[in-house]
Design a protein around this motif. Structure first.
Motif, PDB file in Angstrom:
ATOM      1  N   ASP A 105       0.851  -1.181   0.000  1.00  0.00           N
ATOM      2  CA  ASP A 105       0.000   0.000   0.000  1.00  0.00           C
ATOM      3  C   ASP A 105       0.889   1.234   0.000  1.00  0.00           C
ATOM      4  N   HIS A 106       0.402   2.316  -0.583  1.00  0.00           N
ATOM      5  CA  HIS A 106       1.150   3.564  -0.547  1.00  0.00           C
ATOM      6  C   HIS A 106       1.369   3.998   0.899  1.00  0.00           C
ATOM      7  N   ASN A 107       2.486   4.659   1.134  1.00  0.00           N
ATOM      8  CA  ASN A 107       2.845   5.260   2.420  1.00  0.00           C
ATOM      9  C   ASN A 107       3.055   4.249   3.548  1.00  0.00           C
ATOM     10  N   LYS A 108       3.251   2.982   3.232  1.00  0.00           N
ATOM     11  CA  LYS A 108       3.549   1.974   4.245  1.00  0.00           C
ATOM     12  C   LYS A 108       4.865   1.288   3.888  1.00  0.00           C
ATOM     13  N   GLU A 109       5.738   1.163   4.883  1.00  0.00           N
ATOM     14  CA  GLU A 109       7.026   0.514   4.650  1.00  0.00           C
ATOM     15  C   GLU A 109       6.836  -0.997   4.552  1.00  0.00           C
ATOM     16  N   VAL A 110       7.517  -1.593   3.592  1.00  0.00           N
ATOM     17  CA  VAL A 110       7.516  -3.045   3.441  1.00  0.00           C
ATOM     18  C   VAL A 110       8.978  -3.493   3.560  1.00  0.00           C
ATOM     19  N   VAL A 111       9.195  -4.620   4.228  1.00  0.00           N
ATOM     20  CA  VAL A 111      10.544  -5.109   4.503  1.00  0.00           C
ATOM     21  C   VAL A 111      10.710  -6.492   3.885  1.00  0.00           C
ATOM     22  N   PHE A 112      11.803  -6.660   3.116  1.00  0.00           N
ATOM     23  CA  PHE A 112      12.124  -7.939   2.506  1.00  0.00           C
ATOM     24  C   PHE A 112      13.451  -8.436   3.065  1.00  0.00           C
ATOM     25  N   PRO A 113      13.458  -9.493   3.898  1.00  0.00           N
ATOM     26  CA  PRO A 113      14.730 -10.086   4.308  1.00  0.00           C
ATOM     27  C   PRO A 113      15.242 -10.968   3.160  1.00  0.00           C
ATOM     28  N   LEU A 114      16.409 -10.649   2.636  1.00  0.00           N
ATOM     29  CA  LEU A 114      16.956 -11.342   1.476  1.00  0.00           C
ATOM     30  C   LEU A 114      18.388 -11.788   1.800  1.00  0.00           C
ATOM     31  N   GLY A 115      18.547 -13.031   2.188  1.00  0.00           N
ATOM     32  CA  GLY A 115      19.867 -13.523   2.598  1.00  0.00           C
ATOM     33  C   GLY A 115      20.312 -12.758   3.835  1.00  0.00           C
TER      34      GLY A 115
END
Length: 116
Positions: free
Chosen positions: A39-49
Motif C-alpha cells: 500500500d502507498h505510504n507503508k514501509e515493506v521489509v524484505f529479508p533477502l539472505g
C-alpha cells in the motif's frame, strides 16, 4: 438502501488501490527475488539472505510513485546500512536502480516493477 449501496461500492473499490511490487536485489554477484502486495505510504521489509531491503511507495501522479529504499546488511546482531535513496517509478514499467553503496559498502542493483 443507499447506505448499503455506498458501502458495497467502497468495499469493491478498495482492492483496486492495492499495488504489487515484484523484482530482484543484486549485491556482490548474488541475486534475490521479492514479490508482495503493498500500500502507498507503508514501509515493506524484505529479508533477502544477509541483506534487508526496506521500501516505501508514495503516490505522485496517476501512474507514478516515489520509491524510497534502504538496503541494510545483517552480520550477527549488527545491522549496517549499505545504501539508501529514492527514485520515481512508473506503474507497469520495469526499472533498474543502480545504488552506490556507502563508503566501504558494495553497490546494489534494485530491479522493480509495480503493477495494480
Amino acid at each position: 438502501m443507499k447506505i448499503l449501496l455506498i458501502i458495497l461500492s467502497l468495499a469493491l473499490a478498495f482492492p483496486a488501490f492495492a499495488l504489487k511490487v515484484k523484482g530482484k536485489l543484486g549485491i556482490d554477484g548474488e541475486t534475490w527475488k521479492y514479490e508482495q502486495k503493498v500500500d502507498h505510504n507503508k514501509e515493506v521489509v524484505f529479508p533477502l539472505g544477509t541483506f534487508i531491503l526496506k521500501m516505501t511507495l508514495k503516490p505522485l501522479k496517476k501512474d507514478e510513485s516515489a520509491l524510497f529504499y534502504v538496503v541494510q546488511e545483517k552480520k550477527g546482531s549488527v545491522i549496517t546500512e549499505v545504501t539508501k535513496g529514492d527514485d520515481e517509478i512508473k506503474t507497469g514499467v520495469l526499472r533498474e536502480i543502480y545504488a552506490k553503496g556507502h563508503e566501504g559498502q558494495p553497490g546494489s542493483i534494485i530491479t522493480i516493477r509495480i503493477t495494480k
